[in-house]
Motif scaffolding. Structure first.
Motif, PDB file in Angstrom:
ATOM      1  N   ALA A   1      50.066  43.875  41.958  1.00  0.00           N
ATOM      2  CA  ALA A   1      48.972  43.978  42.925  1.00  0.00           C
ATOM      3  C   ALA A   1      47.628  43.728  42.246  1.00  0.00           C
ATOM      4  O   ALA A   1      46.735  43.122  42.840  1.00  0.00           O
ATOM      5  CB  ALA A   1      48.990  45.348  43.590  1.00  0.00           C
ATOM      6  N   ALA A   2      47.493  44.175  41.001  1.00  0.00           N
ATOM      7  CA  ALA A   2      46.252  43.942  40.265  1.00  0.00           C
ATOM      8  C   ALA A   2      46.037  42.446  40.037  1.00  0.00           C
ATOM      9  O   ALA A   2      44.896  41.959  40.109  1.00  0.00           O
ATOM     10  CB  ALA A   2      46.276  44.683  38.932  1.00  0.00           C
ATOM     11  N   ALA A   3      47.106  41.717  39.788  1.00  0.00           N
ATOM     12  CA  ALA A   3      46.976  40.270  39.600  1.00  0.00           C
ATOM     13  C   ALA A   3      46.522  39.591  40.884  1.00  0.00           C
ATOM     14  O   ALA A   3      45.668  38.687  40.853  1.00  0.00           O
ATOM     15  CB  ALA A   3      48.302  39.689  39.132  1.00  0.00           C
ATOM     16  N   ILE A   4      47.046  40.016  42.017  1.00  0.00           N
ATOM     17  CA  ILE A   4      46.663  39.422  43.291  1.00  0.00           C
ATOM     18  C   ILE A   4      45.213  39.768  43.635  1.00  0.00           C
ATOM     19  O   ILE A   4      44.456  38.929  44.138  1.00  0.00           O
ATOM     20  CB  ILE A   4      47.622  39.877  44.409  1.00  0.00           C
ATOM     21  CG1 ILE A   4      49.028  39.374  44.108  1.00  0.00           C
ATOM     22  CG2 ILE A   4      47.162  39.412  45.767  1.00  0.00           C
ATOM     23  CD1 ILE A   4      49.151  37.872  43.970  1.00  0.00           C
ATOM     24  N   VAL A   5      44.817  41.009  43.364  1.00  0.00           N
ATOM     25  CA  VAL A   5      43.431  41.412  43.620  1.00  0.00           C
ATOM     26  C   VAL A   5      42.480  40.603  42.741  1.00  0.00           C
ATOM     27  O   VAL A   5      41.413  40.173  43.195  1.00  0.00           O
ATOM     28  CB  VAL A   5      43.259  42.928  43.404  1.00  0.00           C
ATOM     29  CG1 VAL A   5      41.793  43.322  43.386  1.00  0.00           C
ATOM     30  CG2 VAL A   5      43.990  43.693  44.483  1.00  0.00           C
TER      31      VAL A   5
ATOM     32  N   LYS B   1      38.327  36.571  42.012  1.00  0.00           N
ATOM     33  CA  LYS B   1      37.823  35.525  41.109  1.00  0.00           C
ATOM     34  C   LYS B   1      38.328  34.127  41.449  1.00  0.00           C
ATOM     35  O   LYS B   1      37.650  33.143  41.178  1.00  0.00           O
ATOM     36  CB  LYS B   1      38.230  35.843  39.662  1.00  0.00           C
ATOM     37  CG  LYS B   1      37.712  37.157  39.151  1.00  0.00           C
ATOM     38  CD  LYS B   1      36.246  37.090  38.875  1.00  0.00           C
ATOM     39  CE  LYS B   1      35.809  38.412  38.267  1.00  0.00           C
ATOM     40  NZ  LYS B   1      34.404  38.444  37.956  1.00  0.00           N
ATOM     41  N   GLY B   2      39.559  34.037  41.960  1.00  0.00           N
ATOM     42  CA  GLY B   2      40.148  32.729  42.199  1.00  0.00           C
ATOM     43  C   GLY B   2      40.621  32.103  40.892  1.00  0.00           C
ATOM     44  O   GLY B   2      40.587  32.724  39.830  1.00  0.00           O
ATOM     45  N   ASN B   3      41.091  30.867  40.974  1.00  0.00           N
ATOM     46  CA  ASN B   3      41.527  30.130  39.794  1.00  0.00           C
ATOM     47  C   ASN B   3      41.194  28.660  40.030  1.00  0.00           C
ATOM     48  O   ASN B   3      41.856  27.985  40.813  1.00  0.00           O
ATOM     49  CB  ASN B   3      43.028  30.330  39.562  1.00  0.00           C
ATOM     50  CG  ASN B   3      43.493  29.732  38.263  1.00  0.00           C
ATOM     51  OD1 ASN B   3      42.785  28.968  37.622  1.00  0.00           O
ATOM     52  ND2 ASN B   3      44.699  30.088  37.854  1.00  0.00           N
ATOM     53  N   ASN B   4      40.178  28.187  39.357  1.00  0.00           N
ATOM     54  CA  ASN B   4      39.721  26.808  39.576  1.00  0.00           C
ATOM     55  C   ASN B   4      40.713  25.771  39.073  1.00  0.00           C
ATOM     56  O   ASN B   4      40.755  24.661  39.590  1.00  0.00           O
ATOM     57  CB  ASN B   4      38.363  26.594  38.915  1.00  0.00           C
ATOM     58  CG  ASN B   4      37.268  27.359  39.624  1.00  0.00           C
ATOM     59  OD1 ASN B   4      37.369  27.620  40.812  1.00  0.00           O
ATOM     60  ND2 ASN B   4      36.234  27.723  38.886  1.00  0.00           N
TER      61      ASN B   4
ATOM     62  N   ARG C   1      39.791  46.751  51.170  1.00  0.00           N
ATOM     63  CA  ARG C   1      41.032  47.485  51.423  1.00  0.00           C
ATOM     64  C   ARG C   1      42.045  47.300  50.302  1.00  0.00           C
ATOM     65  O   ARG C   1      42.694  48.259  49.891  1.00  0.00           O
ATOM     66  CB  ARG C   1      41.643  47.048  52.748  1.00  0.00           C
ATOM     67  CG  ARG C   1      40.870  47.543  53.925  1.00  0.00           C
ATOM     68  CD  ARG C   1      41.496  47.087  55.203  1.00  0.00           C
ATOM     69  NE  ARG C   1      40.671  47.493  56.326  1.00  0.00           N
ATOM     70  CZ  ARG C   1      40.866  47.070  57.547  1.00  0.00           C
ATOM     71  NH1 ARG C   1      41.836  46.227  57.818  1.00  0.00           N
ATOM     72  NH2 ARG C   1      40.079  47.482  58.516  1.00  0.00           N
ATOM     73  N   ILE C   2      42.210  46.084  49.830  1.00  0.00           N
ATOM     74  CA  ILE C   2      43.196  45.892  48.768  1.00  0.00           C
ATOM     75  C   ILE C   2      42.728  46.504  47.451  1.00  0.00           C
ATOM     76  O   ILE C   2      43.539  46.965  46.662  1.00  0.00           O
ATOM     77  CB  ILE C   2      43.607  44.416  48.589  1.00  0.00           C
ATOM     78  CG1 ILE C   2      42.435  43.534  48.208  1.00  0.00           C
ATOM     79  CG2 ILE C   2      44.286  43.897  49.817  1.00  0.00           C
ATOM     80  CD1 ILE C   2      42.831  42.130  47.822  1.00  0.00           C
TER      81      ILE C   2
END
Length: 77
Positions: A18-22, A27-30, A47-48
């Motif tokens: 979940a931390a990776a998804i948050v 931040k996203g990944n360009n 919420r997340i």
């Protein structure tokens, strides 16, 4: 005692994923053209993030419960 450690492993794995998804949501990944979505969906990100904090609180509480039960078992013997 082994089911407690298995549950700790499952909760830790869930909280970590979940931390990776948050992180990706914030931040996203360009490199892969995944853009951050928190600018468009601000309440979703709040919420997340809150649920992520709750997940890690659950991990800490389970560690405390395992330690307390280990202490209780060591006093019985």
């Amino acid at each position: 005692m082994k089911p407690n450690f298995a549950m700790l492993g499952l909760i830790t794995a869930g909280a970590s994923s979940a931390a990776a998804i948050v992180y990706l949501a914030h931040k996203g990944n360009n490199n892969t053209n995944w853009f951050s979505i928190c600018q468009q969906f601000n309440s979703f990100c709040e919420r997340i993030s809150g649920s992520l904090i709750g997940s890690f609180v659950a991990v800490v509480l389970l560690i405390l419960l395992i330690l307390l039960s280990a202490i209780a078992l060591s006093r019985h013997h």
